[in-house]
Design a protein around this motif. Structure first.
Motif, short mmCIF file in Angstrom:
data_model
loop_
_atom_site.label_atom_id
_atom_site.label_comp_id
_atom_site.label_asym_id
_atom_site.label_seq_id
_atom_site.Cartn_x
_atom_site.Cartn_y
_atom_site.Cartn_z
N ALA A 195 -4.87 -3.31 -0.77
CA ALA A 195 -3.71 -3.70 0.04
C ALA A 195 -3.85 -3.18 1.47
CB ALA A 195 -2.44 -3.16 -0.61
N LEU A 196 -4.34 -1.95 1.60
CA LEU A 196 -4.46 -1.37 2.94
C LEU A 196 -5.52 -2.11 3.74
CD1 LEU A 196 -3.53 0.85 4.86
CD2 LEU A 196 -5.29 2.34 3.89
N ALA A 232 0.83 -1.21 0.00
CA ALA A 232 0.00 0.00 0.00
C ALA A 232 0.86 1.26 0.00
CB ALA A 232 -0.93 0.00 1.22
N TYR A 239 -4.82 0.65 -3.99
CA TYR A 239 -4.30 1.03 -2.67
C TYR A 239 -5.20 0.56 -1.53
CZ TYR A 239 -3.20 4.10 1.29
OH TYR A 239 -2.92 4.59 2.52
N PHE A 278 -8.26 3.85 5.24
CA PHE A 278 -8.85 2.84 4.36
C PHE A 278 -10.23 3.28 3.90
CE2 PHE A 278 -11.96 -0.62 4.19
CZ PHE A 278 -11.54 -1.26 3.04
N SER A 290 -9.90 6.15 1.32
CA SER A 290 -9.30 5.68 0.06
C SER A 290 -10.23 4.75 -0.69
CB SER A 290 -7.96 5.00 0.34
OG SER A 290 -8.14 3.83 1.13
#
Length: 219
Positions: free
Chosen positions: A94-95, A33, A91, A112, A115
Motif C-alpha cells: 500500500a505504501l 498503509a 504495508y 517504503f 518496510s
C-alpha cells in the motif's frame, strides 16, 4: 529503565507522527498503509496487555477428548500476531502505491524501502503458517504422557518422570512441570488459562494418577 521508557515513548511518537502524515496525505493507499501499521502496533500490544492481565485469572480452559485433556493456548494472542504479520507484509504494498503513484513524500520513500525488506524477511513465516507449519499452542495430558505443543516444536515427558509443578515468578511467568532429568516449560502468557488453576490442575493429576484421562480403547 527510565531510559528504556523514554526511548519507547520517542519511538512511539515518531511512528505516530509518520502514521498521521500518511493519513492526512489524502491518498487512499497511504491511509490503508496507515491502518495496516496501526494494526501492527496496536494488536500485539493489546495481546501483551491481555496476557499480563491473565496472570491473575482464575479461569481454566479445558477440553476433554477421548483419552486426553487439552489445555489450549490463547486464540486472541495467536490471532493478534497473525494479523500483525499480515499487516507487516502488505504495508509496503500500500505504501509503495502511495509513494510511486500518488507522490506521497515526507520520508515515505525511505520508509517504503525499510518496510519492504522487513516484509520480505517475514513472508516465509506467513507461507509456513498457511502450510500449517505453525499451530495453536496447547498442553496435552494423557494417562501416561504430558506434552506441550508450541507453535512449531513439542516437548514431552511421561508422568512417572515428573515430580513437581511450579510457577516461575515475574517477569517471565511459566508453569514448569519437571523431574530429575526432564522439564516442560509452559509459557503462561500464551495460554488461555490462568497460571494458578492450570498449575493446580496439572499438579493434581501428577499426585493422583487415578484422575488422569483414561487410556484410549484399542481401535
Amino acid at each position: 529503565m527510565i531510559r528504556v521508557y523514554a526511548l519507547i515513548a520517542l519511538a512511539s511518537a515518531g511512528l505516530g507522527l509518520g502514521l498521521w502524515v500518511l493519513w492526512i496525505s489524502g491518498s487512499t493507499p497511504a491511509r490503508i498503509a496507515a491502518v495496516l501499521m496501526a494494526a501492527v502496533l496496536l494488536l500485539p500490544t493489546a495481546a501483551l496487555v491481555r496476557s499480563m492481565a491473565r496472570r491473575r485469572s482464575k479461569v481454566l480452559v479445558r477440553d476433554e477428548n477421548p483419552g486426553e485433556v487439552v489445555l489450549r493456548g490463547s486464540r486472541f494472542f495467536a490471532l493478534a500476531l497473525l494479523i500483525a504479520l499480515v499487516g507487516i507484509i502488505f504495508y509496503p504494498v500500500a505504501l509503495g502505491v502511495a509513494v510511486f503513484r500518488d507522490g506521497v513524500e515526507e520520508g515515505s520513500a525511505s520508509m517504503f524501502g525499510v518496510s519492504f525488506l522487513v516484509a520480505l524477511a517475514c513472508l516465509p513465516v506467513l507461507v509456513m503458517v498457511m502450510l500449517g507449519k505453525y499451530r495453536l499452542n496447547r498442553l496435552v495430558l494423557t494417562h501416561d504422557v504430558v506434552t506441550y505443543h508450541g507453535y512449531r516444536r513439542s516437548w514431552s515427558a511421561r508422568w512417572d518422570e515428573l515430580d513437581r509443578v511450579e510457577i516461575t515468578p515475574e517477569q517471565k511467568v511459566q508453569v514448569l512441570i519437571s523431574g530429575r532429568d526432564t522439564e516442560i516449560q509452559v509459557p503462561l502468557g500464551l495460554m488461555a488459562s490462568g497460571p494458578v488453576p492450570l498449575a493446580e490442575y496439572v499438579d493434581d493429576l501428577l499426585r493422583h494418577p487415578d484422575r488422569r484421562p483414561s487410556k484410549s480403547p484399542p481401535s
